[in-house]
Design a protein around this motif. Structure first.
Motif, mmCIF file in Angstrom:
data_model
loop_
_atom_site.group_PDB
_atom_site.id
_atom_site.type_symbol
_atom_site.label_atom_id
_atom_site.label_comp_id
_atom_site.label_asym_id
_atom_site.label_seq_id
_atom_site.Cartn_x
_atom_site.Cartn_y
_atom_site.Cartn_z
ATOM 1 N N LYS A 209 -37.331 10.507 36.300
ATOM 2 C CA LYS A 209 -37.514 10.762 34.863
ATOM 3 C C LYS A 209 -37.782 12.254 34.627
ATOM 4 O O LYS A 209 -36.952 13.072 34.918
ATOM 5 C CB LYS A 209 -38.628 9.862 34.321
ATOM 6 N N ASN A 336 -32.036 5.657 30.683
ATOM 7 C CA ASN A 336 -32.942 6.609 31.309
ATOM 8 C C ASN A 336 -33.946 7.154 30.282
ATOM 9 O O ASN A 336 -33.869 6.843 29.093
ATOM 10 C CB ASN A 336 -32.124 7.754 31.919
ATOM 11 N N SER A 373 -36.646 8.947 23.617
ATOM 12 C CA SER A 373 -37.062 9.930 24.612
ATOM 13 C C SER A 373 -36.565 11.276 24.100
ATOM 14 O O SER A 373 -35.354 11.542 24.091
ATOM 15 C CB SER A 373 -36.443 9.586 25.971
#
Ligand SMILES: *Cc1c(COP(=O)(O)O)cnc(C)c1O
Length: 392
Positions: A209, A336, A373
């Motif tokens: 990450k 992701n 994100s």
């Protein structure tokens, strides 16, 4: 392994480097080799007997992997570490190394999907039970602990609800009962939060990450006390989920920019969270550094900044959530997080779809919830993308 850095976080992330070879390279070279050679029988014997510290075989150790481990060990202010092929490799190894048949685990209910699968599907095969507690129910732990409780496991902030757990209280609880305290620190990174300061025995990362930060490689790492890391190292070396030298080389380079990247990720995330909170099409926003976050004070206490993950709900529930995602143009629809590219997911129908609706609500996932994100694009471009999709 341990070499206490005399430098600040940012400097040691850059200046911790393996020894130069005879080529005097400035940037750390890649050691793509499966094994290492010995001069003679005696050197080989001494190396296997661990009388001298040197590389033997890349499943055991490799200069690139060692450099990566040394950097993260310093960043987390730990004693030593072990690198793994992925974050889940690190999580599984910590259970397989330290838990025995008949042991019991206390875990926060909101954990990464595959970690939940370990607790519910695999550990029970070996007679290991887990009791979940709600993120805000730390007071109930005294009632949940059993004579066979061996460890307490948490993530903070949690995925995808970005709830914050009181690491100091958990550290004290673990110490009082002499059980292992394991923290998955993936969402915070050692730049924002160092769980060892609060009493964590082992700190785990999915390096995939924010540590990589550019969506290229998988990797995992666990750091902590030397005696524990020694056990974990032997498990990793004998069972094979080792990090590849190439991925270690990429990750080690990435750590040089971790502080500046995470700073930018967090600054943009706060700006976007504030704008989302004011938007008429948004029901609620959860971000640790917004005063509206239920554990805001705790977040300020234990984190330097709020991280790069925001969860929010679009008005109109599931249908609106999906419509919103389909109108997004700049942000990627991808599984992701912590990438330089902003990424949007709909947890209820993707990462957490295996959970029932009640289970989803227990971990803070509503049908219309979106996880964002925040990447490294300019925050105005990210906002324009979200704003357009919200109005559509
Ligand atoms: C992604 C993630 C993991 C698993 O890491 P992989 O590198 O994908 O195996 C574990 N914990 C958290 C919090 C994560 O976000």
């Amino acid at each position: 392994m341990e070499k206490k850095s005399k430098f600040k976080f940012e400097t040691s992330a850059i200046r911790t480097q393996m020894e130069r070879s005879s080529f005097s390279e400035h940037s750390a070279p890649l050691h793509l080799t499966s094994s290492f050679v010995f001069e003679d029988a005696e050197e080989m014997r001494a190396s296997f007997a661990e009388e001298k510290e040197r590389n033997i075989y890349s499943r055991f150790s490799n200069p690139n992997t060692s450099e990566f481990i040394q950097k993260v060990t310093q960043m987390e202010e730990a004693e030593d570490g072990v690198a793994f092929a992925s974050g889940m490799g690190a999580v599984f190894a910590s259970f397989a190394t330290f838990l025995n048949t008949g042991d019991h685990v206390l875990s926060a209910r909101a954990v990464f999907g595959s970690t939940h699968a370990l607790f519910t599907k695999y550990l029970p095969k070996w007679g290991i039970d887990t009791t979940y507690f709600a993120v805000d129910a730390i007071d109930s732990l005294e009632n949940l602990i059993q004579p066979n409780t061996k460890c307490i496991y948490v993530e903070s902030p949690t995925n995808p609800g970005v709830d914050i757990l009181d690491l100091e209280a958990l550290g004290k609880f673990a110490k009082k009962h002499q059980i292992l305290f394991i923290v998955d620190n993936c969402f915070a990174t050692p730049y924002l939060q160092q769980p060892i300061r609060f009493g964590a025995d082992l700190v785990i990362h999915s390096a995939t990450k924010l540590m990589d930060g550019q969506g290229r490689v998988l990797g995992g790492i666990t750091v902590g006390k030397r005696e524990l890391i020694r056990e974990l190292y032997l498990f990793a070396r004998n069972t094979g989920a080792s990090l590849s030298p190439f991925n270690a080389w990429v990750l080690s380079k990435s750590l040089e920019t971790l502080a500046v990247r995470v700073d930018r990720h967090c600054d943009s995330a706060l700006i976007i969270a504030e704008k989302l909170e004011k938007h008429p099409q948004v029901n609620w926003v959860k971000y640790p550094f917004l005063p509206s976050h239920p554990q805001h004070a705790l977040a300020l206490k234990q984190m330097k900044k709020g991280g790069n993950i925001i969860s929010f709900e679009v008005k109109g529930g599931l249908d609106s959530g999906r419509k919103f995602i389909n109108k997004i143009q700049l942000c990627s629809l991808s599984a992701n997080l912590g990438d330089s590219r902003s990424i949007i997911t709909h947890p209820s129908s993707t990462t957490h779809s295996k959970l029932s609706e009640t289970e989803q609500l227990e971990v803070g996932i509503t049908p219309g919830m979106i996880r964002l994100s925040v990447g490294l694009e300019h925050n105005e471009d990210i906002w324009n993308d979200l704003n357009k999709a919200l109005h559509a």
